[in-house]
Enzyme design. Sequence first.
Site, mmCIF file in Angstrom:
data_model
loop_
_atom_site.group_PDB
_atom_site.id
_atom_site.type_symbol
_atom_site.label_atom_id
_atom_site.label_comp_id
_atom_site.label_asym_id
_atom_site.label_seq_id
_atom_site.Cartn_x
_atom_site.Cartn_y
_atom_site.Cartn_z
ATOM 1 N N ASP A 1 0.804 -1.227 0.000
ATOM 2 C CA ASP A 1 0.000 0.000 0.000
ATOM 3 C C ASP A 1 0.836 1.275 0.000
ATOM 4 O O ASP A 1 2.058 1.241 0.172
ATOM 5 C CB ASP A 1 -0.973 0.009 1.202
ATOM 6 C CG ASP A 1 -0.367 -0.625 2.454
ATOM 7 O OD1 ASP A 1 0.862 -0.533 2.627
ATOM 8 O OD2 ASP A 1 -1.110 -1.207 3.253
ATOM 9 N N ASN B 1 -7.727 -3.110 14.240
ATOM 10 C CA ASN B 1 -9.115 -3.378 13.831
ATOM 11 C C ASN B 1 -9.214 -4.572 12.883
ATOM 12 O O ASN B 1 -10.261 -4.817 12.303
ATOM 13 C CB ASN B 1 -9.720 -2.123 13.166
ATOM 14 C CG ASN B 1 -9.010 -1.745 11.882
ATOM 15 O OD1 ASN B 1 -8.034 -2.380 11.482
ATOM 16 N ND2 ASN B 1 -9.496 -0.706 11.216
ATOM 17 N N GLU C 1 -9.856 -2.269 5.031
ATOM 18 C CA GLU C 1 -10.460 -1.940 6.315
ATOM 19 C C GLU C 1 -11.763 -2.713 6.511
ATOM 20 O O GLU C 1 -12.431 -3.074 5.541
ATOM 21 C CB GLU C 1 -10.763 -0.433 6.370
ATOM 22 C CG GLU C 1 -9.545 0.479 6.216
ATOM 23 C CD GLU C 1 -8.694 0.574 7.492
ATOM 24 O OE1 GLU C 1 -8.777 -0.313 8.351
ATOM 25 O OE2 GLU C 1 -7.933 1.559 7.610
ATOM 26 N N HIS D 1 -7.446 -5.003 10.037
ATOM 27 C CA HIS D 1 -7.165 -4.762 8.616
ATOM 28 C C HIS D 1 -5.862 -5.458 8.208
ATOM 29 O O HIS D 1 -4.965 -5.660 9.030
ATOM 30 C CB HIS D 1 -7.153 -3.267 8.259
ATOM 31 C CG HIS D 1 -5.966 -2.489 8.715
ATOM 32 N ND1 HIS D 1 -6.036 -1.146 9.015
ATOM 33 C CD2 HIS D 1 -4.660 -2.820 8.930
ATOM 34 C CE1 HIS D 1 -4.844 -0.718 9.365
ATOM 35 N NE2 HIS D 1 -3.992 -1.705 9.330
HETATM 36 C C1 F6R Z 1 1.306 -1.530 6.081
HETATM 37 C C2 F6R Z 1 0.035 -2.240 6.165
HETATM 38 C C3 F6R Z 1 -0.765 -2.260 7.427
HETATM 39 C C4 F6R Z 1 0.079 -2.518 8.667
HETATM 40 C C5 F6R Z 1 -0.783 -2.497 9.921
HETATM 41 C C6 F6R Z 1 0.033 -2.686 11.184
HETATM 42 O O1 F6R Z 1 1.875 -1.677 4.817
HETATM 43 O O2 F6R Z 1 -0.384 -2.779 5.204
HETATM 44 O O3 F6R Z 1 -1.765 -3.250 7.334
HETATM 45 O O4 F6R Z 1 0.715 -3.760 8.547
HETATM 46 O O5 F6R Z 1 -1.463 -1.277 9.996
HETATM 47 O O6 F6R Z 1 0.892 -1.604 11.337
HETATM 48 P P1 F6R Z 1 2.030 -1.590 12.458
HETATM 49 O O7 F6R Z 1 3.024 -2.630 12.067
HETATM 50 O O8 F6R Z 1 2.615 -0.202 12.388
HETATM 51 O O9 F6R Z 1 1.365 -1.899 13.741
#
Ligand code: F6R
Length: 247
Positions: free
Chosen positions: A67, A136, A143, A138
């Site tokens: 992303d 959450n 989401e 995702h």
């Molecule tokens: C990032 C992504 C997100 C993160 C998730 C956890 O490329 O796709 O799904 O993996 O938000 O983020 P952290 O590791 O910062 O807790």
Amino acid sequence: MNVIIVRDYDELSKKAAQIVANEIKKKPNLVLGLATGSTPLGMYRELVKLYKKGEVDFSQVITFNLDEYVGLSPSDKNSYHYYMYENFFKHINIPQQNIHIPDGAAENIEEECRRYDEKIMKHQRIDMQVLGIGTNGHIGFNEPGDELITTTHVTKLAEETRKANARFFESLDKVPQYAITMGLGTIMKAKKILLLASGKSKAKIISELLGDESVSTKVPASFLLIHPDVTCIFDEEAASLIKGRGE
Ligand code: F6R
């Protein structure tokens, strides 16, 4: 799901790097899906160490990032482009043309999403996709909602996600509202998935994920329950609320 629980973040990072390095040894032109955020930072650090020791060669590896924020140019310090080069790509021998990250500053974002899927499809599927998980549920920036989109698309970030990621920005209002994300179909088509979670903030979602046998668009990560080859690495804190542990 194959669940590996390790002591702490350091062990998680080493274990994840070892798994990725082994896949590259088995298939030097591995198509590797990558995540950003805090969780994989240690894995990137360990992969760089393995590279410097001559234990892994990225010269044929092809990467696709999950992303990117809409509206941030690759040179913006908060973009995932910038993150990936600073933390990983500029320290290893991956050729520039093998690196793929959605362009959040593209003039035509819809076209950019289509183009990204076409590039992935040229390789048919991702060999190994590394994932973090949002509090959450995702994965990528898919989401929770009434439906999930299969292909690369623009998504409105959940407020919970914007708040969680505000730590990287000057203030909450600077966190973009939208992102480009790989869709759930592309993630689920990956041959292997490596899911990483670290720290107390992930304990609740990890226990929900492992404690429930149903899949729901309200918890996008629950779809991983029906993927045939998922390895999870959780540290003790992230695994601390899994039912049946420590009883
Ligand atoms: C990032 C992504 C997100 C993160 C998730 C956890 O490329 O796709 O799904 O993996 O938000 O983020 P952290 O590791 O910062 O807790």
